[in-house]
Design a protein around this motif. Structure first.
Motif, short mmCIF file in Angstrom:
data_model
loop_
_atom_site.label_atom_id
_atom_site.label_comp_id
_atom_site.label_asym_id
_atom_site.label_seq_id
_atom_site.Cartn_x
_atom_site.Cartn_y
_atom_site.Cartn_z
N LEU A 11 0.81 -1.21 0.00
CA LEU A 11 0.00 0.00 0.00
C LEU A 11 0.85 1.26 0.00
CD1 LEU A 11 -3.05 0.51 0.01
CD2 LEU A 11 -2.95 0.70 2.49
N ILE A 12 2.03 1.18 0.59
CA ILE A 12 2.93 2.34 0.68
C ILE A 12 4.02 2.20 -0.37
CG2 ILE A 12 4.41 3.70 2.20
CD1 ILE A 12 1.45 3.59 3.02
N GLY A 13 4.33 3.30 -1.05
CA GLY A 13 5.37 3.27 -2.06
C GLY A 13 4.95 2.63 -3.36
N SER A 40 8.72 -2.79 3.50
CA SER A 40 9.87 -3.38 2.79
C SER A 40 11.19 -2.71 3.11
CB SER A 40 9.64 -3.37 1.28
OG SER A 40 9.51 -2.06 0.80
N ASN A 41 11.15 -1.59 3.82
CA ASN A 41 12.37 -0.99 4.38
C ASN A 41 11.97 -0.16 5.59
OD1 ASN A 41 11.47 1.58 3.42
ND2 ASN A 41 12.61 1.34 1.52
N ILE A 42 12.91 0.46 6.25
CA ILE A 42 12.59 1.15 7.49
C ILE A 42 11.64 2.32 7.25
CG2 ILE A 42 13.53 2.44 9.45
CD1 ILE A 42 14.23 -0.54 9.49
N ASP A 43 11.94 3.16 6.28
CA ASP A 43 11.08 4.31 6.02
C ASP A 43 9.65 3.87 5.68
OD1 ASP A 43 13.12 6.07 6.49
OD2 ASP A 43 13.60 6.42 4.38
N GLU A 44 9.54 2.88 4.81
CA GLU A 44 8.22 2.41 4.41
C GLU A 44 7.48 1.80 5.60
OE1 GLU A 44 7.82 0.60 0.40
OE2 GLU A 44 7.04 -1.11 1.53
N SER A 45 8.18 1.06 6.45
CA SER A 45 7.56 0.47 7.63
C SER A 45 7.06 1.55 8.58
CB SER A 45 8.56 -0.44 8.35
OG SER A 45 8.97 -1.52 7.53
N GLN A 58 -8.81 -1.69 10.35
CA GLN A 58 -8.89 -1.93 8.91
C GLN A 58 -7.52 -2.21 8.31
OE1 GLN A 58 -11.13 1.80 7.87
NE2 GLN A 58 -12.49 0.36 6.84
N LEU A 59 -6.49 -1.59 8.87
CA LEU A 59 -5.12 -1.79 8.41
C LEU A 59 -4.23 -2.20 9.57
CD1 LEU A 59 -4.37 1.29 6.08
CD2 LEU A 59 -5.27 -0.95 5.41
N TYR A 60 -3.38 -3.19 9.30
CA TYR A 60 -2.26 -3.55 10.17
C TYR A 60 -1.04 -3.63 9.27
CZ TYR A 60 -5.91 -4.78 13.52
OH TYR A 60 -6.99 -4.73 14.36
N THR A 61 0.13 -3.75 9.86
CA THR A 61 1.32 -3.73 9.03
C THR A 61 2.41 -4.65 9.56
OG1 THR A 61 2.92 -2.25 7.93
CG2 THR A 61 2.40 -1.77 10.23
N THR A 62 3.43 -4.83 8.73
CA THR A 62 4.65 -5.52 9.12
C THR A 62 5.77 -4.48 9.19
OG1 THR A 62 5.44 -5.99 6.86
CG2 THR A 62 3.85 -7.53 7.81
N ALA A 63 6.88 -4.86 9.76
CA ALA A 63 8.04 -3.97 9.83
C ALA A 63 9.29 -4.77 9.54
CB ALA A 63 8.14 -3.31 11.21
N GLY A 64 10.02 -4.35 8.52
CA GLY A 64 11.22 -5.10 8.17
C GLY A 64 11.92 -4.55 6.94
N ILE A 65 12.91 -5.31 6.48
CA ILE A 65 13.70 -4.92 5.31
C ILE A 65 13.71 -6.06 4.31
CG2 ILE A 65 16.02 -4.34 4.50
CD1 ILE A 65 16.48 -2.76 7.00
N HIS A 66 13.12 -5.80 3.15
CA HIS A 66 13.04 -6.75 2.04
C HIS A 66 14.46 -7.04 1.52
CE1 HIS A 66 12.09 -8.15 -2.04
NE2 HIS A 66 10.81 -8.28 -1.69
N PRO A 67 14.69 -8.23 0.98
CA PRO A 67 16.04 -8.52 0.46
C PRO A 67 16.50 -7.53 -0.61
CG PRO A 67 14.44 -10.24 -0.16
CD PRO A 67 13.82 -9.42 0.92
N VAL A 90 1.78 -3.06 14.31
CA VAL A 90 2.72 -4.00 13.67
C VAL A 90 2.47 -5.41 14.18
CG1 VAL A 90 5.14 -4.61 13.37
CG2 VAL A 90 4.44 -2.20 13.31
N LYS A 91 2.17 -6.32 13.25
CA LYS A 91 1.77 -7.67 13.62
C LYS A 91 2.77 -8.74 13.21
CE LYS A 91 -1.97 -6.38 15.64
NZ LYS A 91 -2.03 -6.47 17.13
N ALA A 92 3.82 -8.37 12.50
CA ALA A 92 4.83 -9.35 12.10
C ALA A 92 6.11 -8.63 11.71
CB ALA A 92 4.33 -10.20 10.93
N ILE A 93 7.23 -9.34 11.82
CA ILE A 93 8.51 -8.86 11.34
C ILE A 93 8.63 -9.24 9.86
CG2 ILE A 93 11.02 -8.99 11.59
CD1 ILE A 93 9.55 -7.69 13.97
N GLY A 94 9.12 -8.31 9.04
CA GLY A 94 9.29 -8.60 7.62
C GLY A 94 8.72 -7.47 6.76
N GLU A 95 8.85 -7.52 5.58
CA GLU A 95 9.13 -8.65 4.72
C GLU A 95 10.63 -8.85 4.63
OE1 GLU A 95 8.29 -9.92 0.06
OE2 GLU A 95 7.45 -8.07 0.85
N CYS A 96 11.09 -10.02 5.00
CA CYS A 96 12.52 -10.31 4.97
C CYS A 96 12.74 -11.62 4.23
CB CYS A 96 13.10 -10.37 6.37
SG CYS A 96 12.34 -11.64 7.44
N GLY A 97 13.98 -11.86 3.83
CA GLY A 97 14.28 -13.11 3.15
C GLY A 97 15.41 -12.98 2.16
#
Length: 264
Positions: A11-13, A40-45, A58-67, A90-97
């Motif tokens: 939704l962001i970016g 997908s990165n700190i700013d976006e999270s 209505q909205l929840y999010t993750t926090a993390g840094i995409h590969p 924030v309900k999960a760490i990620g998106e990471c991998g």
């Protein structure tokens, strides 16, 4: 009417950001709520967490840094994610991998950032939302080290082969399936193996605005995927699994609630 949750929305970016109200309201009309916004990165999270404050429940999010952004990882990254993870949104760490298909970040940095985020998820006892593309061997090697200490782990947007799927099922992962499965060019193998995913471990997602289902008729004029189209993917996958759509939809919704620790 069945209820749905889209567990991966960019939704962001993305192009969706210009029409937040429209995207959320169109999803709601199709009984798709809540939406999980991907960080997908700190700013976006950080932006995603702030947007979630404007749309409670209505909205929840993750926090993390995409590969793709792993080269941005530094000494402050863990603390920034930890601070976000302590908020209610924030309900999960990620998106990471790992992503060896694009290699937007050097592979050693991808592996380091992935391991650090798994370590953080273990420390915080939080679910982790993961990405893997063309990196199965390294991904499973790193994940296996941390999996015993992770409460829940999701491989979102799975597009791999049967051998990889069986390895991920062995690790008791939740498996996210997107409109990729509706693609007669690229999704044929996924369509064949999607029945192998256990009932209590399958999740359905749009990964919007990407991966608009190719089989959808009529196609949206915008050619852009949205959470409102999630019921189409659920119905498509239910047919592949030879399961009644309503029962399958409810199973997927309950799985989504369980993974993110949300109440109905």
């Amino acid at each position: 009417m069945p209820q749905y949750m889209d567990i991966a929305v960019n939704l962001i970016g993305s192009t969706l950001e210009k029409d937040l109200d429209g995207v959320i309201n169109r999803a709601l009309l199709h009984h798709v709520s809540p939406l999980i916004v991907i960080g997908s990165n700190i700013d976006e999270s950080q932006q995603a967490q702030q947007v979630c404050l404007c749309y409670p429940n209505q909205l929840y999010t993750t926090a993390g840094i995409h590969p793709h952004h792993a080269k941005e990882w530094d000494e402050q990254s863990s603390e920034a994610i930890r601070t976000l993870a302590l908020t209610q949104q924030v309900k999960a760490i990620g998106e990471c991998g790992l992503d060896y298909n694009r290699d937007y970040s050097p592979r050693p940095q991808q592996r380091h950032a992935f391991a650090k985020q798994l370590e953080l998820a273990c420390e915080l006892n939080m679910p982790v939302l993961m990405h893997e593309r063309d990196a199965h061997q390294d991904f499973i090697a790193i994940l296996s080290e941390y999996r015993p200490h992770l409460p829940k782990a999701l491989l979102h947007c799975f597009t791999g082969h049967r051998e990889a799927l069986l390895k991920y099922i062995e690790q008791d992962l939740y498996i996210g399936v997107t409109g990729w499965v509706c693609d007669e060019r690229r999704g044929t193998e996924l369509a064949q193996i999607v029945p192998d995913i256990p009932n209590d471990r399958i999740l359905i997602e749009t990964d919007s605005p990407y991966l608009l289902p190719r089989s959808m008729r009529p196609k949206p004029k915008s050619n852009k995927n949205e959470p409102q189209y999630l019921p189409y993917i659920v119905d498509y996958v239910a047919k592949l699994r030879a399961q009644p759509t309503a029962l399958f939809a409810d199973q997927v919704y309950q799985n989504s609630l369980a993974f993110f620790g949300l109440k109905q």
